[in-house]
Design an enzyme around this catalytic site. Structure first.
Site, PDB file in Angstrom:
ATOM      1  N   PHE A 187       0.831  -1.194   0.000  1.00 57.04           N
ATOM      2  CA  PHE A 187       0.000   0.000   0.000  1.00 57.04           C
ATOM      3  C   PHE A 187       0.875   1.257   0.000  1.00 57.04           C
ATOM      4  CE2 PHE A 187      -2.834   3.211   1.741  1.00 57.04           C
ATOM      5  CZ  PHE A 187      -4.003   2.960   1.036  1.00 57.04           C
ATOM      6  N   ARG A 238      -7.035   3.951  13.126  1.00 53.43           N
ATOM      7  CA  ARG A 238      -5.852   4.409  12.402  1.00 53.43           C
ATOM      8  C   ARG A 238      -4.616   3.650  12.874  1.00 53.43           C
ATOM      9  NH1 ARG A 238      -7.374   5.924   7.730  1.00 53.43           N
ATOM     10  NH2 ARG A 238      -8.091   8.072   7.470  1.00 53.43           N
ATOM     11  N   GLU A 272     -14.572  11.804  -2.005  1.00 53.28           N
ATOM     12  CA  GLU A 272     -14.388  11.234  -0.678  1.00 53.28           C
ATOM     13  C   GLU A 272     -15.510  11.656   0.271  1.00 53.28           C
ATOM     14  OE1 GLU A 272     -12.396   9.025   0.459  1.00 53.28           O
ATOM     15  OE2 GLU A 272     -11.010   8.825  -1.230  1.00 53.28           O
ATOM     16  N   GLU A 276     -17.400   8.739   2.167  1.00 52.70           N
ATOM     17  CA  GLU A 276     -17.216   8.581   3.606  1.00 52.70           C
ATOM     18  C   GLU A 276     -18.419   9.037   4.419  1.00 52.70           C
ATOM     19  OE1 GLU A 276     -13.592  10.284   5.024  1.00 52.70           O
ATOM     20  OE2 GLU A 276     -12.325   8.889   3.898  1.00 52.70           O
ATOM     21  N   PRO A 294       7.924  16.301   5.476  1.00 45.24           N
ATOM     22  CA  PRO A 294       8.861  16.290   4.352  1.00 45.24           C
ATOM     23  C   PRO A 294      10.200  15.643   4.654  1.00 45.24           C
ATOM     24  CG  PRO A 294       8.691  18.493   5.280  1.00 45.24           C
ATOM     25  CD  PRO A 294       7.618  17.672   5.926  1.00 45.24           C
ATOM     26  N   GLU A 323     -13.568  -1.102   0.209  1.00 43.46           N
ATOM     27  CA  GLU A 323     -12.288  -0.680   0.763  1.00 43.46           C
ATOM     28  C   GLU A 323     -12.198  -0.985   2.259  1.00 43.46           C
ATOM     29  OE1 GLU A 323     -11.446   3.364  -0.279  1.00 43.46           O
ATOM     30  OE2 GLU A 323     -11.737   3.019  -2.430  1.00 43.46           O
ATOM     31  N   GLU A 325     -13.918   0.036   4.685  1.00 40.79           N
ATOM     32  CA  GLU A 325     -14.022   1.243   5.496  1.00 40.79           C
ATOM     33  C   GLU A 325     -15.158   1.109   6.508  1.00 40.79           C
ATOM     34  OE1 GLU A 325     -12.338   4.746   2.558  1.00 40.79           O
ATOM     35  OE2 GLU A 325     -14.482   4.274   2.503  1.00 40.79           O
TER      36      GLU A 325
END
Length: 377
Positions: A187, A238, A272, A276, A294, A323, A325
């Site tokens: 991924f 998460r 999205e 969602e 960064p 997905e 979700e």
């Protein structure tokens, strides 16, 4: 030696060079046609398919004298789309082979144009093919097929980065990449890089060993209802907090998702929001275009505030089953949002950034009312 007929994206010589691993001058091609076949666009991706169709003719090129190594490379690339070789006889009588998709896998979606494909997807496809062929001899074609959506998204992010206008006054130093090795890819990808770079005193740095997470670009949007003076946040589990050992594995955050090839960041934000939260957005206001980290990641965020109609009934469970979700929507008043930010209850950088943007522009947005939000029932 074998002869193959190409009707689709491999007629684009920069792509064929990457797949075969050699220059176009070393590839023997000639124009050819194949009767009894039709070429169509594929609804599921930026590439074509071929199928038998009486009375139709497919235009393409005949590539002659391909070696067993060439065929192995082509099988790896085309096989990741689930295409396999079948023998055919071209309109000129030449014997050849052509890559045909496995039955029932792809959906024909009207005529396909090489010129249009090259304009819209050619550069992205060449960059994606460079990553794909980097796995030749290391991964299976099924492995690559599973990764193709993120491979394309990473390639598209490179093109978007090349068009970026930020940092025009930054130090114009030189970076010399001595080696770059992909340590992991699925991924996300992880590259080990050895480099040297210009220093501000004009000297060159020592050789440095570093690692960078290769990610796609993302669109992020905080939906805001100026009449009700509230926002929508989504909650989902998460991996970052899980891996860090955070007690809060479920996080509150804005609507967010990867930008798919061919989409603008704004289109991705709207898609999205639909996926969602079942939400139609009105006007989008750009908050930031930024790297969240960064020093260690290529990930890049396009952050927006999206005007929206946020009735009570909007709170609930959403997300795409395809997905995996599992997303819960929450409606928060502006005061509740800012109170959570003030007590460091929201550990998501984009939502904190968006909250301060909203605080700065809230009076203007409320005075403008709902003129730019979707129609209210």
């Amino acid at each position: 030696m074998r002869n193959l007929f190409f009707y689709g994206s491999l007629r684009h010589l920069p792509l064929l060079e990457v797949v075969l691993g050699r220059a176009a001058d070393d590839i023997d091609t000639m124009d050819a046609t194949l009767s009894g076949y039709r070429v169509s666009a594929v609804a599921e991706g930026p590439f074509p398919m071929i199928e038998t169709q009486a009375g139709q003719t497919a235009k393409g090129v005949l590539v002659r004298g391909l070696t067993s190594d060439d065929i192995a490379r082509l099988d790896f690339y085309e096989g990741s789309f689930a295409y396999d070789l079948v023998p055919v006889t071209l309109s000129g009588g030449q014997a050849a082979e052509v890559y045909v998709p496995q039955a029932g896998l792809w959906t024909a979606d009207g005529p396909w144009s090489l010129t249009t494909w090259a304009e819209k997807s050619g550069e992205m496809s060449v960059i994606a093919a460079q990553e794909v062929m980097g796995y030749f001899g290391q991964r299976t074609r099924d492995d690559v097929a599973a990764m193709f959506p993120v491979i394309r998204a990473r390639a598209d992010a490179q093109l978007r980065a090349a068009r970026s206008l930020h940092g025009q006054d930054s130090f114009p130093g030189h970076v010399e990449v001595l080696s770059r090795t992909r340590s992991y890819s699925n991924f996300y990808a992880l590259d080990d890089i050895t480099l040297r770079h210009s220093r501000f005193d004009g000297t060159l740095s020592d050789s440095l060993d570093r690692a960078v997470l290769i990610d796609a670009d993302a669109a992020i949007v905080l939906p805001y209802d100026p009449l009700r003076d509230r926002v929508l946040l989504v909650e989902q589990v998460r991996l970052g907090p899980i891996a860090r050992g955070d007690r809060a594995s479920w996080q509150l955050e804005p609507v967010a998702g990867r930008i798919d090839p061919g989409e603008t960041p704004e289109q991705a934000a709207r898609r999205e929001a639909k996926e969602e939260a079942g939400l139609a957005l009105g006007r989008l206001e750009k908050i930031a275009e930024t790297y969240p980290s960064p020093a260690s990641s290529t990930g890049f965020y396009y952050v927006y505030l999206g005007l929206a109609d946020l009735p009570d009934a909007l709170a609930g469970i959403g997300g795409l089953d395809a997905e995996n979700e599992d997303i819960r929507s929450h409606l928060l008043s502006f005061d509740d949002l800012m109170a959570r930010v003030a007590r460091f209850d929201l550990a998501n950088a984009p939502v904190v950034m968006a909250a301060y943007y909203l605080a700065h522009h809230r009076d203007r947005l409320r005075s403008e009312g709902a003129t730019d939000t979707p129609d209210r029932e």
